[in-house]
Design a protein around this motif. Structure first.
Motif, mmCIF file in Angstrom:
data_model
loop_
_atom_site.group_PDB
_atom_site.id
_atom_site.type_symbol
_atom_site.label_atom_id
_atom_site.label_comp_id
_atom_site.label_asym_id
_atom_site.label_seq_id
_atom_site.Cartn_x
_atom_site.Cartn_y
_atom_site.Cartn_z
ATOM 1 N N HIS A 16 0.814 -1.225 0.000
ATOM 2 C CA HIS A 16 0.000 0.000 0.000
ATOM 3 C C HIS A 16 0.844 1.270 0.000
ATOM 4 N N ARG A 17 2.150 1.143 -0.118
ATOM 5 C CA ARG A 17 3.029 2.299 0.054
ATOM 6 C C ARG A 17 2.732 3.430 -0.928
ATOM 7 N N ASN A 18 2.552 3.106 -2.202
ATOM 8 C CA ASN A 18 2.300 4.163 -3.192
ATOM 9 C C ASN A 18 1.012 4.916 -2.886
ATOM 10 N N LEU A 19 -0.005 4.194 -2.459
ATOM 11 C CA LEU A 19 -1.261 4.833 -2.061
ATOM 12 C C LEU A 19 -1.037 5.751 -0.877
ATOM 13 N N LEU A 20 -0.343 5.270 0.146
ATOM 14 C CA LEU A 20 -0.119 6.058 1.357
ATOM 15 C C LEU A 20 0.699 7.310 1.047
ATOM 16 N N PHE A 21 1.708 7.169 0.185
ATOM 17 C CA PHE A 21 2.503 8.338 -0.197
ATOM 18 C C PHE A 21 1.621 9.355 -0.903
ATOM 19 N N GLU A 40 6.766 7.715 9.883
ATOM 20 C CA GLU A 40 6.032 7.719 11.150
ATOM 21 C C GLU A 40 4.922 6.666 11.142
ATOM 22 N N THR A 41 4.273 6.514 9.999
ATOM 23 C CA THR A 41 3.221 5.501 9.866
ATOM 24 C C THR A 41 3.808 4.106 10.022
ATOM 25 N N TRP A 42 4.951 3.879 9.410
ATOM 26 C CA TRP A 42 5.617 2.580 9.500
ATOM 27 C C TRP A 42 5.975 2.245 10.947
ATOM 28 N N ARG A 44 4.552 3.117 13.612
ATOM 29 C CA ARG A 44 3.332 2.752 14.346
ATOM 30 C C ARG A 44 2.778 1.422 13.864
ATOM 31 N N TRP A 45 2.902 1.183 12.580
ATOM 32 C CA TRP A 45 2.350 -0.028 11.986
ATOM 33 C C TRP A 45 3.029 -1.290 12.512
ATOM 34 N N VAL A 46 4.345 -1.261 12.697
ATOM 35 C CA VAL A 46 5.060 -2.467 13.134
ATOM 36 C C VAL A 46 4.737 -2.835 14.580
ATOM 37 N N LYS A 47 4.091 -1.934 15.309
ATOM 38 C CA LYS A 47 3.718 -2.226 16.696
ATOM 39 C C LYS A 47 2.287 -2.756 16.810
ATOM 40 N N VAL A 48 1.588 -2.826 15.674
ATOM 41 C CA VAL A 48 0.183 -3.227 15.673
ATOM 42 C C VAL A 48 0.052 -4.751 15.651
ATOM 43 N N ASP A 49 -0.944 -5.260 16.370
ATOM 44 C CA ASP A 49 -1.285 -6.676 16.312
ATOM 45 C C ASP A 49 -2.148 -6.888 15.074
ATOM 46 N N LEU A 50 -1.569 -7.462 14.022
ATOM 47 C CA LEU A 50 -2.285 -7.597 12.757
ATOM 48 C C LEU A 50 -3.531 -8.462 12.885
ATOM 49 N N GLY A 51 -3.554 -9.333 13.864
ATOM 50 C CA GLY A 51 -4.725 -10.173 14.069
ATOM 51 C C GLY A 51 -5.957 -9.368 14.455
ATOM 52 N N GLN A 52 -5.748 -8.149 14.944
ATOM 53 C CA GLN A 52 -6.859 -7.286 15.355
ATOM 54 C C GLN A 52 -7.271 -6.297 14.258
ATOM 55 N N VAL A 53 -6.581 -6.339 13.115
ATOM 56 C CA VAL A 53 -6.862 -5.396 12.029
ATOM 57 C C VAL A 53 -7.715 -6.073 10.966
ATOM 58 N N ARG A 54 -8.948 -5.611 10.790
ATOM 59 C CA ARG A 54 -9.852 -6.231 9.816
ATOM 60 C C ARG A 54 -9.547 -5.777 8.391
ATOM 61 N N ASP A 55 -9.202 -4.501 8.221
ATOM 62 C CA ASP A 55 -8.932 -3.947 6.891
ATOM 63 C C ASP A 55 -7.607 -3.202 6.959
ATOM 64 N N GLN A 56 -6.545 -3.843 6.458
ATOM 65 C CA GLN A 56 -5.207 -3.261 6.582
ATOM 66 C C GLN A 56 -5.078 -1.961 5.789
ATOM 67 N N ARG A 57 -5.656 -1.902 4.597
ATOM 68 C CA ARG A 57 -5.581 -0.687 3.787
ATOM 69 C C ARG A 57 -6.231 0.480 4.528
ATOM 70 N N TYR A 59 -6.806 0.811 7.691
ATOM 71 C CA TYR A 59 -6.062 1.131 8.914
ATOM 72 C C TYR A 59 -4.839 1.988 8.570
ATOM 73 N N LEU A 60 -4.102 1.587 7.533
ATOM 74 C CA LEU A 60 -2.904 2.329 7.149
ATOM 75 C C LEU A 60 -3.251 3.732 6.639
ATOM 76 N N VAL A 61 -4.328 3.852 5.876
ATOM 77 C CA VAL A 61 -4.758 5.172 5.409
ATOM 78 C C VAL A 61 -5.136 6.051 6.590
ATOM 79 N N ARG A 62 -5.792 5.460 7.587
ATOM 80 C CA ARG A 62 -6.189 6.222 8.772
ATOM 81 C C ARG A 62 -4.972 6.735 9.527
#
Length: 298
Positions: A16-21, A40-42, A44-57, A59-62
């Motif tokens: 999703h990097r190109n979208l986020l940029f 800064e997004t990265w 924060r992202w590496v500290k997230v429990d991916l099992g709790q994220v329903r929509d990764q795109r 979440y990252l956009v947010r």
């Protein structure tokens, strides 16, 4: 991040990097600041429990939107103290960006200048809704507003932008034709030909950032703009060359003095004439025009 290529968090972020940029760039008008937001997004992202994220795109956009909003608010005072007009940082873009008409318009110099007149929250809402078709509920979560409030903000921002944006989008071919006529007139010193390709109320905006010479205020009027352009070039002792390129998804000119990049000239075309000229000379803003920057809306 390359050492963690097999890591699911890294794979999702890279996907999703190109979208986020693109989201961050459209909110900030600065590639350098957009890259900082992605870092800064990265983190924060590496500290997230991916099992709790329903929509990764989503979440990252947010997260990207929140970080960009924080940075945009911090940049406000810096831009108010900027020497002369402030223009977005130009990006050399691939042909596929120009082929996506909506994306090309959303990153055009003309529209991004209009976005500068919005408040940070209005800009975030407008960009997410209009450029990326994000739902109101998702936008609400990103800007910490209720969905009802976001709808009102989106309506207000859209009305504000529609009153100031170019009257109608023109094709890349039409813009390119106007640019070629402009380029020929400039290279031959043909004032009459130059004035003819400029709209009567054309506006020239130059951004030197206090480092390179540029008009401290916009210059208006075909004859005045034409004379200033040709008069300025007549004073240059170096060899001036122009090169066509795709900048921010639209045709533009790269100007070089003795082979060294001096600036990027982007245009806004209406009724086959150039109605807006945007010349970026600030060296700090010319670092992303030698290689293509990938952009995406999905």
């Amino acid at each position: 991040m390359s050492d963690r290529a097999a890591d699911p968090a890294t794979e999702a972020f890279v996907a999703h990097r190109n979208l986020l940029f693109t989201v961050a760039y459209e909110m900030l008008g600065s590639a350098a600041d957009a890259e900082d937001v992605l870092q800064e997004t990265w983190l924060r992202w590496v500290k997230v429990d991916l099992g709790q994220v329903r929509d990764q795109r989503a979440y990252l956009v947010r997260v990207t939107t929140r970080q960009a909003l924080n940075r945009l608010r911090a940049l406000k005072s810096r831009r108010e103290a900027y020497v002369g007009p402030w223009l977005p940082e130009p990006l050399l873009t691939a042909p596929d960006v120009a082929e996506d008409v909506e994306l090309a318009e959303s990153v055009s110099m003309a529209l991004m200048l209009v976005l500068e007149t919005l408040s940070p929250t209005e800009r975030a809402v407008f960009v997410l809704r209009e450029a990326f078709d994000v739902g109101y509920d998702e936008i609400a979560a990103a800007v910490d507003k209720s969905p009802a409030a976001v709808r009102q903000i989106a309506h207000r921002a859209r009305r504000h932008v529609d009153a100031r944006r170019p009257r109608a989008a023109v094709s890349a071919d039409e813009t390119r034709a106007a640019m070629e006529s402009f380029r020929t007139a400039v290279e031959t010193g043909d004032l009459k030909g130059l004035v003819e390709v400029l709209a009567p109320g054309v506006v020239l905006v130059g951004d030197g950032g206090g480092v390179k010479q540029a008009a401290l205020r916009p210059i208006v009027g075909a004859d005045k703009v034409g004379r200033i352009i040709l008069g300025g070039l007549a004073k240059v002792t170096a060899t001036v060359t122009t090169e066509a390129g795709m900048v921010n998804g639209n045709p533009a000119l790269l100007l070089r003095l003795d082979g060294e990049l001096d600036g990027i000239l982007a245009v806004r075309v209406e009724d086959a004439r150039i109605a807006g000229l945007y010349y970026v000379r600030n060296p700090a803003k010319l670092t992303r025009v030698e290689s293509e920057t990938p952009l995406a809306r999905r």
